[in-house]
Design an enzyme around this catalytic site. Structure first.
Site, PDB file in Angstrom:
ATOM      1  N   CYS A  15      37.285  43.301  32.512  1.00  0.00           N
ATOM      2  CA  CYS A  15      38.273  43.449  31.448  1.00  0.00           C
ATOM      3  C   CYS A  15      38.131  44.811  30.770  1.00  0.00           C
ATOM      4  CB  CYS A  15      38.114  42.330  30.414  1.00  0.00           C
ATOM      5  SG  CYS A  15      38.403  40.685  31.084  1.00  0.00           S
ATOM      6  N   GLY A  16      36.928  45.362  30.765  1.00  0.00           N
ATOM      7  CA  GLY A  16      36.692  46.688  30.212  1.00  0.00           C
ATOM      8  C   GLY A  16      36.831  47.811  31.220  1.00  0.00           C
TER       9      GLY A  16
ATOM     10  N   ARG B  21      48.745  33.368  39.494  1.00  0.00           N
ATOM     11  CA  ARG B  21      47.660  33.898  38.667  1.00  0.00           C
ATOM     12  C   ARG B  21      48.288  34.846  37.645  1.00  0.00           C
ATOM     13  NH1 ARG B  21      43.195  34.033  36.471  1.00  0.00           N
ATOM     14  NH2 ARG B  21      41.170  34.038  37.484  1.00  0.00           N
ATOM     15  N   LYS B  22      47.465  35.512  36.868  1.00  0.00           N
ATOM     16  CA  LYS B  22      47.965  36.504  35.922  1.00  0.00           C
ATOM     17  C   LYS B  22      48.784  37.568  36.656  1.00  0.00           C
ATOM     18  CE  LYS B  22      43.701  37.593  34.836  1.00  0.00           C
ATOM     19  NZ  LYS B  22      42.511  38.260  34.228  1.00  0.00           N
TER      20      LYS B  22
ATOM     21  N   ARG C  37      45.651  36.088  21.144  1.00  0.00           N
ATOM     22  CA  ARG C  37      46.131  37.400  21.573  1.00  0.00           C
ATOM     23  C   ARG C  37      47.602  37.552  21.192  1.00  0.00           C
ATOM     24  NH1 ARG C  37      44.554  38.085  27.502  1.00  0.00           N
ATOM     25  NH2 ARG C  37      42.462  38.068  26.600  1.00  0.00           N
TER      26      ARG C  37
ATOM     27  N   GLY D   6      31.021  42.868  29.969  1.00  0.00           N
ATOM     28  CA  GLY D   6      29.982  41.864  29.814  1.00  0.00           C
ATOM     29  C   GLY D   6      29.772  41.014  31.037  1.00  0.00           C
TER      30      GLY D   6
END
Length: 562
Positions: A450-451, A184-185, A75, A445
């Site tokens: 994430c989408g 975390r993120k 990324r 998915g």
């Protein structure tokens, strides 16, 4: 009697690995391992530390049911989505030479590459650095890419160009080692536009410019929102009752990041480690959060009613639009589900250099914008992009679809998403070519979102469906999500629908919406008024004229890359 040692839990192991070594300082050692091949990379590195450099092991195409392939996803971090044509050309060259000519524009304005061999990573990193790009902190428990309005500086309706703040905040967060080890993120957004196009409502920390009249030379103020995030526990950011001055944005971000870093209660369970869980699980209030932030700052912030969210509109900037600079235009491209190839990236870079001002912007809707195009050059630029299948106009369905990486490359996904998104759009366009109403259709998915299926008119979360021939790709259908004024999260309406049935079912739903909506009613309000029980009946009714029966592998071309 001596007690046997207590086994280290997974989260304890993860936290220990982070404490022992700062991945941002480990590149010389990692480069040696990269050159020796993926088998030479240690377990702690490949499973944890490489993420701090934007690297994940790529799935083998079987998603959650398979394993890792001997390749990496990489990324590239692009703060505020700001690129030069030369930088984009560099990314295209890397994709072509080392990534099988494939790339994805992500929902955080990054560009993600695939099929990366370990041995090539040092050369790729040096190529990126020479172009002024990096993958640092694009993944991992650290500050992820800072997002902002891609039109910053030339949007004629913006309250302020906030991109200098994004650049300064990005520099502060990545300088030194203060923030490499977060629970975390951690996602930060700074936006000066009216539309809130980087989606501040779903960021951990978001600054949104207060409305101001055109020509107002007074102080610039930002609203502050905290704790947004999706995954399997979606939560819209909490508005703070303050307004933050321009010069306070960087120090306030630092104070909040220190608060997050030092919150030991968020290091006990990785599933509950995001900033939002201070509110969800630990019952923090906006007042408590502000008090702790101000204690670290050493002063009180200016109290104010939160700034109002904008009307719900498409935030993708598609099409040809005038800039605030006389005689110049920006051109927003339709990038179907964010998937591009190296030739298309080169075509965009060429267009920006030849007919524009040499700049390119990526969007949080997986799109691309080319700014600073003189009026006399617009027609040639648009024709050039059209020849490379990058139109500046698109149907509701093509414009409104977003997709995660899916089973093709992700080890968590249970279904394929990118190619299916393309197939779904083509089917809906064929059946309803003149559908006039705005809609968003987001595909995931797995439950990690994430989408962003929670914030779409129609959210599709991957699932497996049993059939007489075995299991097949399917989706749970969520309806009624959206951001902006009246923001709400989508609700699960129908579970485990075969992917092959979705065009039929969604056609029924969209025709019902078109026929039954009130004047001016948007989809999310329609869903709220109709109720999910009623719409479940509509989704469950297939049109009388069904499509021919097709095998799933024919319907969803696994492995499609463009």
């Amino acid at each position: 009697m001596t007690q046997p040692p207590v086994a280290e839990t997974l989260i304890q192991r993860h936290e220990r690995i982070k404490r022992e070594q700062n991945p941002w300082e480990e590149l010389p050692r990692l480069f040696t391992a990269f050159r020796s091949g993926i088998g030479a990379i240690g377990r702690a590195d490949i499973g944890t530390r490489l993420r701090w450099w934007g690297l994940y092991t790529q799935g083998d195409g079987e998603g959650a049911f398979g394993g890792a392939a001997p390749y990496f996803m990489m990324r590239v971090r692009i703060p505020n989505g700001l690129l030069t044509a030369a930088q984009l050309s560099t990314v295209a060259g890397i994709s072509r030479r080392w990534g099988r000519g494939l790339a994805d524009v992500t929902v955080r304005q990054n560009i993600q590459l695939h099929w990366i061999d370990s041995e090539n990573i040092p050369d790729i990193f040096h190529t990126l650095w020479e172009a002024g790009l990096t993958t640092q902190s694009a993944c991992g428990d650290d500050p992820r890419n800072l997002t902002g309005c891609p039109l910053a500086g030339f949007d004629p309706t913006e309250y302020v160009d906030a991109s200098p703040l994004t650049t300064a905040t990005n520099k502060m967060l990545l300088a030194g080692s203060d923030f490499y080890n977060l629970p975390r993120k951690y996602k930060v957004c700074i936006v000066g536009c009216r539309q809130w196009c980087p989606n501040p409502e779903i960021n951990d920390v978001a600054f949104t410019a207060f409305p101001r009249a055109a020509g107002d030379e007074g102080p610039v103020w930002f609203g502050l929102r905290i704790g947004g995030g999706l995954s399997n526990t979606p939560f819209l950011a909490v508005p703070m009752p303050v307004k933050v001055a321009w010069d306070e944005v960087v120090p306030v971000t630092r104070a909040i990041t220190e608060l997050f870093r030092d919150s030991q209660e968020l290091r006990q369970n990785r599933g509950h480690a995001r900033l939002k869980f201070l509110f969800i699980r630990h019952k923090w209030t906006a007042e408590k959060f502000l008090a702790e932030t101000e204690r670290r700052l050493g002063y009180e912030l200016h109290r104010s009613e939160p700034d109002p969210p904008p009307p719900p509109v498409f935030r993708d900037h598609l099409g040809v639009h005038q800039q605030k600079q006389p005689g110049l235009y920006y051109v927003g491209l339709s990038v179907l589900r964010g998937r591009v190839n190296a030739d298309q990236l080169d075509a965009v870079a060429e267009a920006a250099a030849r007919w524009g001002g040499g700049e390119v912007r990526t969007t949080a809707q997986q799109g691309i914008v080319i700014p600073h195009v003189p009026e006399a050059n617009v027609e040639a630029l648009v024709a050039h992009l059209g020849r490379h299948e990058l139109p500046v106009d698109a149907s509701t369905f093509r414009r409104g679809v977003m997709s995660c990486t899916g089973r093709e490359f992700c080890k968590l996904a249970v279904v394929e998403t990118k190619a299916f998104a393309s197939t779904l759009v083509n089917e809906l366009e064929r059946r309803m070519p003149d559908f006039p109403l705005p809609l968003s259709i987001n595909l995931n998915g797995c439950p990690n979102s994430c989408g962003q299926h929670w914030t779409a008119d129609v959210g599709l979360q991957g699932s497996r469906v049993k059939t007489p021939e075995g299991t097949a790709d399917g989706f749970d259908v969520y309806l009624g999500g959206g951001l902006g004024a009246g923001a709400r999260l989508s609700k699960k309406t129908l579970g485990r629908v075969l992917a092959t049935e979705l065009p039929d079912r969604l056609e029924s739903l969209f025709r019902h919406f078109q026929a039954q909506r009130l004047e001016g009613e948007i989809f999310r309000d329609f869903v709220e008024r109709q109720g999910t029980a009623e719409l479940e009946k509509v989704l469950g009714t297939l049109p009388a004229a069904e499509m021919p029966v097709r095998g799933h592998d024919d319907f969803v071309p696994i492995g499609e890359i463009v």
